[in-house]
Design an enzyme around this catalytic site. Structure first.
Site, PDB file in Angstrom:
ATOM      1  N   PHE A  32      -9.492 -24.652 -74.484  1.00  0.00           N
ATOM      2  CA  PHE A  32      -8.261 -25.308 -74.966  1.00  0.00           C
ATOM      3  C   PHE A  32      -7.687 -24.637 -76.198  1.00  0.00           C
ATOM      4  CE2 PHE A  32      -8.101 -28.773 -72.043  1.00  0.00           C
ATOM      5  CZ  PHE A  32      -9.408 -28.878 -71.595  1.00  0.00           C
ATOM      6  N   ARG A  33      -8.563 -24.284 -77.138  1.00  0.00           N
ATOM      7  CA  ARG A  33      -8.044 -23.909 -78.466  1.00  0.00           C
ATOM      8  C   ARG A  33      -8.273 -22.453 -78.842  1.00  0.00           C
ATOM      9  NH1 ARG A  33     -10.023 -28.775 -78.088  1.00  0.00           N
ATOM     10  NH2 ARG A  33      -8.508 -30.466 -78.280  1.00  0.00           N
ATOM     11  N   GLN A  98     -18.264 -32.490 -72.853  1.00  0.00           N
ATOM     12  CA  GLN A  98     -16.853 -32.865 -72.966  1.00  0.00           C
ATOM     13  C   GLN A  98     -16.088 -32.325 -71.757  1.00  0.00           C
ATOM     14  OE1 GLN A  98     -15.444 -32.286 -77.365  1.00  0.00           O
ATOM     15  NE2 GLN A  98     -17.129 -30.865 -76.995  1.00  0.00           N
ATOM     16  N   VAL A 100     -14.831 -31.590 -67.931  1.00  0.00           N
ATOM     17  CA  VAL A 100     -14.405 -32.520 -66.858  1.00  0.00           C
ATOM     18  C   VAL A 100     -14.523 -31.849 -65.481  1.00  0.00           C
ATOM     19  CG1 VAL A 100     -12.873 -33.771 -68.424  1.00  0.00           C
ATOM     20  CG2 VAL A 100     -11.990 -31.769 -67.204  1.00  0.00           C
ATOM     21  N   ASP A 101     -15.243 -30.678 -65.455  1.00  0.00           N
ATOM     22  CA  ASP A 101     -15.287 -29.852 -64.242  1.00  0.00           C
ATOM     23  C   ASP A 101     -16.541 -30.068 -63.389  1.00  0.00           C
ATOM     24  OD1 ASP A 101     -15.931 -27.156 -66.585  1.00  0.00           O
ATOM     25  OD2 ASP A 101     -17.381 -28.494 -65.639  1.00  0.00           O
ATOM     26  N   HIS A 116     -15.824 -37.086 -71.637  1.00  0.00           N
ATOM     27  CA  HIS A 116     -14.370 -37.115 -71.431  1.00  0.00           C
ATOM     28  C   HIS A 116     -14.016 -37.308 -69.971  1.00  0.00           C
ATOM     29  CE1 HIS A 116     -13.633 -34.802 -75.461  1.00  0.00           C
ATOM     30  NE2 HIS A 116     -13.976 -36.069 -75.632  1.00  0.00           N
ATOM     31  N   CYS A 124      -6.020 -45.404 -59.388  1.00  0.00           N
ATOM     32  CA  CYS A 124      -4.662 -45.870 -59.647  1.00  0.00           C
ATOM     33  C   CYS A 124      -4.587 -46.351 -61.093  1.00  0.00           C
ATOM     34  CB  CYS A 124      -4.314 -47.031 -58.710  1.00  0.00           C
ATOM     35  SG  CYS A 124      -2.759 -47.842 -59.171  1.00  0.00           S
ATOM     36  N   CYS A 127      -3.860 -50.582 -60.577  1.00  0.00           N
ATOM     37  CA  CYS A 127      -4.872 -51.482 -59.973  1.00  0.00           C
ATOM     38  C   CYS A 127      -6.274 -50.892 -60.013  1.00  0.00           C
ATOM     39  CB  CYS A 127      -4.469 -51.816 -58.537  1.00  0.00           C
ATOM     40  SG  CYS A 127      -4.637 -50.433 -57.401  1.00  0.00           S
TER      41      CYS A 127
HETATM   42  C1  BV8 Z   1     -10.115 -41.675 -79.247  1.00  0.00           C
HETATM   43  C2  BV8 Z   1      -8.402 -34.462 -71.747  1.00  0.00           C
HETATM   44  C3  BV8 Z   1      -9.874 -43.865 -80.032  1.00  0.00           C
HETATM   45  C4  BV8 Z   1      -9.364 -34.221 -70.707  1.00  0.00           C
HETATM   46  C5  BV8 Z   1      -9.303 -34.302 -73.912  1.00  0.00           C
HETATM   47  C6  BV8 Z   1      -5.838 -37.098 -86.070  1.00  0.00           C
HETATM   48  C7  BV8 Z   1      -6.973 -36.592 -86.664  1.00  0.00           C
HETATM   49  C8  BV8 Z   1      -8.213 -36.683 -86.055  1.00  0.00           C
HETATM   50  C9  BV8 Z   1      -8.350 -37.311 -84.813  1.00  0.00           C
HETATM   51  C10 BV8 Z   1      -7.231 -37.813 -84.210  1.00  0.00           C
HETATM   52  C11 BV8 Z   1      -5.973 -37.712 -84.816  1.00  0.00           C
HETATM   53  N1  BV8 Z   1      -5.073 -38.284 -83.993  1.00  0.00           N
HETATM   54  C12 BV8 Z   1      -5.714 -38.739 -82.876  1.00  0.00           C
HETATM   55  C13 BV8 Z   1      -7.028 -38.472 -83.011  1.00  0.00           C
HETATM   56  C14 BV8 Z   1      -8.100 -38.806 -82.017  1.00  0.00           C
HETATM   57  C15 BV8 Z   1      -8.107 -37.759 -80.903  1.00  0.00           C
HETATM   58  C16 BV8 Z   1      -8.422 -36.391 -81.476  1.00  0.00           C
HETATM   59  O1  BV8 Z   1      -9.553 -36.084 -81.770  1.00  0.00           O
HETATM   60  N2  BV8 Z   1      -7.380 -35.583 -81.643  1.00  0.00           N
HETATM   61  C17 BV8 Z   1      -7.602 -34.293 -82.303  1.00  0.00           C
HETATM   62  C18 BV8 Z   1      -7.519 -33.162 -81.285  1.00  0.00           C
HETATM   63  C19 BV8 Z   1      -6.557 -34.162 -83.379  1.00  0.00           C
HETATM   64  N3  BV8 Z   1      -9.173 -38.166 -80.008  1.00  0.00           N
HETATM   65  C20 BV8 Z   1      -8.912 -39.027 -79.017  1.00  0.00           C
HETATM   66  O2  BV8 Z   1      -7.804 -39.450 -78.746  1.00  0.00           O
HETATM   67  C21 BV8 Z   1     -10.128 -39.523 -78.249  1.00  0.00           C
HETATM   68  N4  BV8 Z   1     -10.066 -40.928 -78.147  1.00  0.00           N
HETATM   69  O3  BV8 Z   1     -10.254 -41.264 -80.373  1.00  0.00           O
HETATM   70  O4  BV8 Z   1      -9.985 -42.976 -78.939  1.00  0.00           O
HETATM   71  C22 BV8 Z   1      -9.536 -45.164 -79.457  1.00  0.00           C
HETATM   72  C23 BV8 Z   1     -10.308 -46.239 -79.804  1.00  0.00           C
HETATM   73  C24 BV8 Z   1      -9.992 -47.460 -79.301  1.00  0.00           C
HETATM   74  C25 BV8 Z   1      -8.918 -47.599 -78.410  1.00  0.00           C
HETATM   75  C26 BV8 Z   1      -8.153 -46.488 -78.034  1.00  0.00           C
HETATM   76  C27 BV8 Z   1      -8.467 -45.239 -78.550  1.00  0.00           C
HETATM   77  C28 BV8 Z   1     -10.119 -38.952 -76.848  1.00  0.00           C
HETATM   78  C29 BV8 Z   1     -10.571 -37.524 -76.905  1.00  0.00           C
HETATM   79  C30 BV8 Z   1     -10.587 -36.926 -75.499  1.00  0.00           C
HETATM   80  C31 BV8 Z   1      -9.286 -36.311 -75.266  1.00  0.00           C
HETATM   81  N5  BV8 Z   1      -9.277 -35.590 -73.983  1.00  0.00           N
HETATM   82  N6  BV8 Z   1      -8.866 -33.675 -72.855  1.00  0.00           N
HETATM   83  C32 BV8 Z   1      -9.048 -32.875 -70.134  1.00  0.00           C
HETATM   84  O5  BV8 Z   1      -7.969 -32.743 -69.556  1.00  0.00           O
HETATM   85  O6  BV8 Z   1      -9.919 -32.006 -70.277  1.00  0.00           O
HETATM   86  S1  BV8 Z   1      -9.828 -33.386 -75.213  1.00  0.00           S
HETATM   87  C33 BV8 Z   1     -10.061 -31.745 -74.801  1.00  0.00           C
HETATM   88  O7  BV8 Z   1     -10.718 -31.217 -75.958  1.00  0.00           O
HETATM   89  C34 BV8 Z   1     -11.031 -31.478 -73.665  1.00  0.00           C
HETATM   90  O8  BV8 Z   1     -11.619 -32.627 -73.102  1.00  0.00           O
HETATM   91  C35 BV8 Z   1     -12.114 -30.634 -74.356  1.00  0.00           C
HETATM   92  O9  BV8 Z   1     -13.326 -30.701 -73.760  1.00  0.00           O
HETATM   93  C36 BV8 Z   1     -12.082 -31.265 -75.665  1.00  0.00           C
HETATM   94  C37 BV8 Z   1     -12.848 -30.651 -76.779  1.00  0.00           C
HETATM   95  O10 BV8 Z   1     -12.457 -29.295 -76.889  1.00  0.00           O
HETATM   96  P1  BV8 Z   1     -13.598 -28.191 -76.720  1.00  0.00           P
HETATM   97  O11 BV8 Z   1     -14.395 -28.530 -75.514  1.00  0.00           O
HETATM   98  O12 BV8 Z   1     -14.319 -28.039 -77.988  1.00  0.00           O
HETATM   99  O13 BV8 Z   1     -12.739 -26.901 -76.356  1.00  0.00           O
HETATM  100  P2  BV8 Z   1     -12.026 -25.926 -77.396  1.00  0.00           P
HETATM  101  O14 BV8 Z   1     -11.136 -25.034 -76.607  1.00  0.00           O
HETATM  102  O15 BV8 Z   1     -11.476 -26.705 -78.542  1.00  0.00           O
HETATM  103  O16 BV8 Z   1     -13.242 -25.048 -77.993  1.00  0.00           O
HETATM  104  C38 BV8 Z   1     -13.972 -24.185 -77.124  1.00  0.00           C
HETATM  105  C39 BV8 Z   1     -14.819 -23.301 -78.017  1.00  0.00           C
HETATM  106  O17 BV8 Z   1     -15.636 -22.510 -77.188  1.00  0.00           O
HETATM  107  C40 BV8 Z   1     -13.995 -22.349 -78.872  1.00  0.00           C
HETATM  108  O18 BV8 Z   1     -14.491 -22.404 -80.202  1.00  0.00           O
HETATM  109  C41 BV8 Z   1     -14.252 -20.966 -78.252  1.00  0.00           C
HETATM  110  O19 BV8 Z   1     -14.329 -19.951 -79.235  1.00  0.00           O
HETATM  111  C42 BV8 Z   1     -15.606 -21.165 -77.628  1.00  0.00           C
HETATM  112  N7  BV8 Z   1     -15.854 -20.342 -76.438  1.00  0.00           N
HETATM  113  C43 BV8 Z   1     -14.961 -19.938 -75.506  1.00  0.00           C
HETATM  114  N8  BV8 Z   1     -15.612 -19.249 -74.536  1.00  0.00           N
HETATM  115  C44 BV8 Z   1     -16.931 -19.231 -74.878  1.00  0.00           C
HETATM  116  C45 BV8 Z   1     -17.093 -19.929 -76.087  1.00  0.00           C
HETATM  117  N9  BV8 Z   1     -18.283 -20.100 -76.696  1.00  0.00           N
HETATM  118  C46 BV8 Z   1     -19.364 -19.557 -76.066  1.00  0.00           C
HETATM  119  N10 BV8 Z   1     -19.291 -18.868 -74.900  1.00  0.00           N
HETATM  120  C47 BV8 Z   1     -18.102 -18.676 -74.285  1.00  0.00           C
HETATM  121  N11 BV8 Z   1     -18.060 -17.981 -73.143  1.00  0.00           N
END
Ligand code: BV8
Length: 232
Positions: A32-33, A98, A100-101, A116, A124, A127
């Protein structure tokens, strides 16, 4: 450092793995990032948030249909296979992901918590009745109430599945060793889990900038290659 981690693993009574999207890039799934990540070309608020379900459902559905379709050509890589072998050998007790695959399960891990959700099962939005992924791929609506269909994924603004969260929290708090693999630790609340660990914290990631506060070992590299070097 890799051999130190290997000895921790060998002497650990309970090892837990926490993975993110970086665990799947070697299978061909973008993360993602990092620079080739999804959020470099798509604004997550428009396709992966609760609002996107109602405000622009077509864009939401296209984003998930695209990712579901891409999964048809994808399989676990050697890093997934090593984690599955380690579970069989009794070296790893639990995987919290985290992702979803479902590649950890496809590789053979049985003890997996999907923090996640997943994009391969559909419901749905109104419902909550389950539907097939094929039905969702054909732009269809709910066969019971005609409302929008969506994958069972946790969107931004949605809470995590309670059981998966509680299980992951409990396992990480009890573990002697926790390997955190392929995650930027930018997403709340999963990014809080490592600091609740009492055991040895190991970070395995391609980029190792700020998020490694409090880790006992930091190994920069790709998940598949680093895991293959850990000789247990
Ligand atoms: C919640 C959808 C509360 C599924 C995802 C402001 C500040 C802080 C937090 C918040 C804010 N505003 C809102 C929030 C909360 C928010 C949040 O954290 N936002 C952040 C981003 C600002 N979180 C939420 O909304 C969560 N829910 O807090 O609910 C609540 C309570 C009560 C009632 C209602 C609500 C829900 C979080 C889940 C969101 N869904 N995606 C999808 O389609 O996949 S998040 C998305 O990011 C994915 O799920 C993913 O898995 C997840 C985390 O990212 P990473 O897995 O870390 O992936 P990323 O790309 O970031 O990093 C990969 C790393 O791997 C990199 O460093 C890269 O260098 C490295 N890499 C790459 N290749 C390799 C490698 N390393 C080794 N080997 C390799 N080959």
């Amino acid at each position: 450092m890799i051999q130190t981690v290997a000895s921790w693993l060998k002497h650990s009574a309970s090892t837990v793995i926490l993975t993110g999207a970086g665990m799947s890039t070697e299978s061909g799934i973008p993360d993602f990032r990092s620079k080739a990540g999804w959020w470099k070309s798509v604004d997550p608020r428009t396709v992966a948030s609760v609002e996107s379900l109602t405000q622009n459902y077509e864009l939401f559905r296209e984003f998930y249909q695209l990712r579901i379709k891409a999964l048809e050509q994808v399989k676990p890589h050697k890093g997934h296979e090593i984690l599955a072998e380690w579970e069989q050998q009794g070296l790893v007790g639990f995987v919290a992901t985290q992702n979803v695959d479902r590649l950890h399960q496809l590789a053979g891990n049985k003890q997996v918590a999907e923090l996640h959700g997943n994009i391969l099962t559909i419901r749905c939005e109104k419902c909550e009745k389950p539907h097939s992924k094929e039905h969702f791929m054909n732009n269809a609506v709910c066969t019971y109430c005609m409302h929008h269909l969506r994958p069972n994924v946790v969107l931004f603004g949605e809470s995590l599945p309670q059981e998966a969260w509680n299980q992951a929290l409990n396992e990480i708090q009890q573990a002697d060793v926790i390997l955190v693999i392929g995650t930027s630790l930018e997403v709340y609340p999963v990014n809080q889990l490592p600091m609740m660990a009492k055991g040895k914290l190991v970070y395995i990631n391609l980029e190792v900038e700020s998020q490694t506060q409090g880790f006992d070992a930091i190994i920069q590299g790709t998940a598949g290659e680093v895991l293959a070097q850990i000789d247990v």
